[in-house]
Motif scaffolding. Structure first.
Motif, PDB file in Angstrom:
ATOM      1  N   ARG A 166      46.459  28.752  17.358  1.00 46.95           N
ATOM      2  CA  ARG A 166      46.441  27.563  18.218  1.00 46.95           C
ATOM      3  C   ARG A 166      46.029  26.319  17.443  1.00 46.95           C
ATOM      4  NH1 ARG A 166      46.817  25.924  23.331  1.00 46.95           N
ATOM      5  NH2 ARG A 166      45.149  24.745  24.323  1.00 46.95           N
ATOM      6  N   GLN A 167      45.041  26.458  16.554  1.00 47.23           N
ATOM      7  CA  GLN A 167      44.613  25.311  15.740  1.00 47.23           C
ATOM      8  C   GLN A 167      45.759  24.800  14.879  1.00 47.23           C
ATOM      9  OE1 GLN A 167      41.685  24.352  17.342  1.00 47.23           O
ATOM     10  NE2 GLN A 167      41.061  23.743  15.277  1.00 47.23           N
ATOM     11  N   ALA A 168      46.518  25.711  14.295  1.00 51.33           N
ATOM     12  CA  ALA A 168      47.647  25.296  13.462  1.00 51.33           C
ATOM     13  C   ALA A 168      48.675  24.508  14.272  1.00 51.33           C
ATOM     14  CB  ALA A 168      48.302  26.533  12.843  1.00 51.33           C
ATOM     15  N   ALA A 169      48.991  25.012  15.452  1.00 48.78           N
ATOM     16  CA  ALA A 169      50.011  24.348  16.269  1.00 48.78           C
ATOM     17  C   ALA A 169      49.532  22.995  16.778  1.00 48.78           C
ATOM     18  CB  ALA A 169      50.375  25.245  17.444  1.00 48.78           C
ATOM     19  N   LEU A 170      48.265  22.911  17.162  1.00 41.82           N
ATOM     20  CA  LEU A 170      47.747  21.625  17.633  1.00 41.82           C
ATOM     21  C   LEU A 170      47.787  20.580  16.531  1.00 41.82           C
ATOM     22  CD1 LEU A 170      44.689  22.893  19.734  1.00 41.82           C
ATOM     23  CD2 LEU A 170      46.784  21.804  20.625  1.00 41.82           C
ATOM     24  N   HIS A 171      47.427  20.984  15.309  1.00 40.80           N
ATOM     25  CA  HIS A 171      47.460  20.023  14.222  1.00 40.80           C
ATOM     26  C   HIS A 171      48.898  19.638  13.859  1.00 40.80           C
ATOM     27  CE1 HIS A 171      47.198  18.354  10.141  1.00 40.80           C
ATOM     28  NE2 HIS A 171      45.995  17.922  10.541  1.00 40.80           N
TER      29      HIS A 171
END
Length: 485
Positions: free
Chosen positions: A474-479
């Protein structure tokens, strides 16, 4: 390049890490393509098989020891200068520290902070989390689990990803990263069902393709000859060949985590069950093929020590051991839940007959059992199987808890080998899951999540691997969404 081969976010892997990235990116309006080595019926790698235990007190609070356990296991013999630099602001760290294999405090802090909102996001998709029975009879932390386990999570996430427009390419393997002239990752070379190599371009790439537990060459390269004794804990592990890690290392990514180690679970090698764990050994003795004890079977609660105990089994002759116990096991509440093999234990009326059944030297096994029995406490201290009781033996090796003579027939034995849940070695990432290179710089356009990122050393921080995949996918996609929009 045709439009169908261009995407905002190209994700390698359909486990919890890849699918949490996919759904998050789609919710943010990005176009998403997901690559999956398996066919549609088997997608998900390890995630399909795990019960998805989570180191949490409830669905909104992590366990009290979450960050502390990572801090206690950041690596081996870390230089004081490196540890000292970690107290400085991140932008002041020297490149060697930014690229160091230890887990950055910022990454672990982000991990801990983002677990509750990630679980709330999953609840919004209809998933439910609650305390679940666990096969460990003793544990020193708190856990919950997703209803339906890992399969329930990936099934729901895949449904949502497809509904939101994800393009999923099954039986397609990533074989290499593509860089543009400026050194940014701009796509992936893939091999599809027909064996043809094709380039898919993307604004950003997420590597969520697991570790290398399914690759004997990489296992032997990093873990050594004993790798021949170690097999994946569940069928999904065989899909994890390590290409995601290898292709990133080839373009200069920094390694992180302990490449020579893995999260181990003791299993019955005869069983056809996935994760056929055998956790009854703290209440008996473990012997190798020479019928000799080789480890403290009960140094503390099972969840805190089974990783190291199980790895020691792989070092024994032929990588196998046997747990020897007797009929007194019936005194232990729900003891059968600690064995998940469908194959019954060997059983005999004497230790001599038991030794013959498991092809151990009867004289040596009798001597080992008699020596253990003679050293067991003779006092009135009660045997307390569900808490540390301090009933130890002063032998070499010692056994610290739950010692009582093995004297009551029928005597039982189960073979136990070391299985590989996942490998510790992976890629260095920052709190946004961006991959770091050997000079401590961000590799533009490249993210890693789940087992492909490396954060574990020494002893696995139990019940955090599924959370790692969910949070950092999720962190990767948000960034990526913030960088794209």
């Amino acid at each position: 390049m045709s439009n169908e081969n261009k995407t905002d976010l190209l994700i390698v892997g359909c486990g919890v890490a890849g699918l949490s990235a996919a759904v998050t990116a789609l919710e943010k309006g990005l176009s998403v393509t997901v690559l999956e080595r398996s066919g549609e019926a088997d997608f998900g790698g390890n995630s399909r098989w795990t019960e998805a235990y989570m180191r949490m007190k409830n669905d909104s609070e992590i366990s009290d020891d979450f960050e502390d356990h990572f801090a206690e296991n950041i690596g081996w013999n870390i230089e004081p200068t490196v540890l000292g630099a970690l107290s400085d602001a991140y932008h002041d760290w020297p490149p060697t520290v930014r690229a160091h294999s230890l887990p950055d405090p910022e990454v672990i802090s982000t991990f801990a902070d983002q677990v509750p909102p990630t679980i709330q996001w999953l609840k919004g998709l209809g998933l439910r989390f609650e305390p679940q029975p666990i096969y460990l009879l003793t544990q020193n932390t708190t856990r919950i689990a997703a209803q339906g386990g890992g399969l329930g999570i990936i099934t729901r996430l895949m449904e949502e990803a497809v509904k939101l427009g994800a393009r999923v390419l099954y039986r397609t393997t990533a074989v290499g990263l593509v860089l543009d002239d400026a050194g940014q990752v701009s796509g992936i070379r893939t091999k599809g069902p027909d064996g043809r190599v094709e380039i898919l371009s993307a604004k950003n790439v997420v590597l969520a393709s697991g570790g290398y537990q399914g690759n004997p060459e990489m296992m032997t390269h990093y873990i050594g000859e004993k790798a021949r004794h170690i097999r994946p804990v569940a069928p999904g592990g065989h899909y994890n060949k390590g290409e995601g890690i290898r292709m990133a290392l080839e373009i200069g990514a920094a390694p992180a985590g302990e490449f020579g180690s893995y999260h181990a679970e003791p299993i019955d090698p005869r069983s056809r069950q996935p994760e056929a764990v055998v956790f009854i050994y703290p209440y008996g003795i473990l012997v190798n093929k020479n019928a000799k004890r080789f480890v403290d079977e009960a140094p503390g609660t099972t969840d805190a020590h089974y990783d190291n105990i199980t790895r020691s089994i792989a070092d024994q002759p032929d990588g196998i051991s046997y747990v020897i116990f007797d009929a007194q096991v019936e005194d232990i509440p729900r003891w059968t839940t600690s064995i998940r093999s469908e194959v019954k234990p060997f059983e005999a009326e004497t230790i001599t007959d038991l030794a013959a059944m498991i092809d151990l030297n009867p004289e040596t096994l009798n001597e080992t059992v008699e020596c253990f029995n003679a050293a067991c406490p003779a006092g009135d201290d009660p045997f307390s199987p569900l808490q540390l009781d301090g009933r130890g033996v002063d032998l070499d090796p010692v056994k610290s808890n739950w010692c009582r003579p093995i004297v009551k027939a029928p005597f039982r034995a189960l073979p136990v080998i070391s299985s590989n849940c996942f490998t510790f070695g992976g890629l260095k990432v920052d709190p946004h899951a961006r991959v770091i290179d050997q000079d401590g710089k961000i590799i533009p356009g490249l993210y890693a999540a789940g087992e492909t990122m490396g954060i574990y050393h020494r002893v696995y921080t139990g019940s955090t691997s599924v959370l790692r995949g969910l949070v950092f996918g999720r962190q990767a996609a948000l960034h990526a969404a913030s960088a794209t929009n």
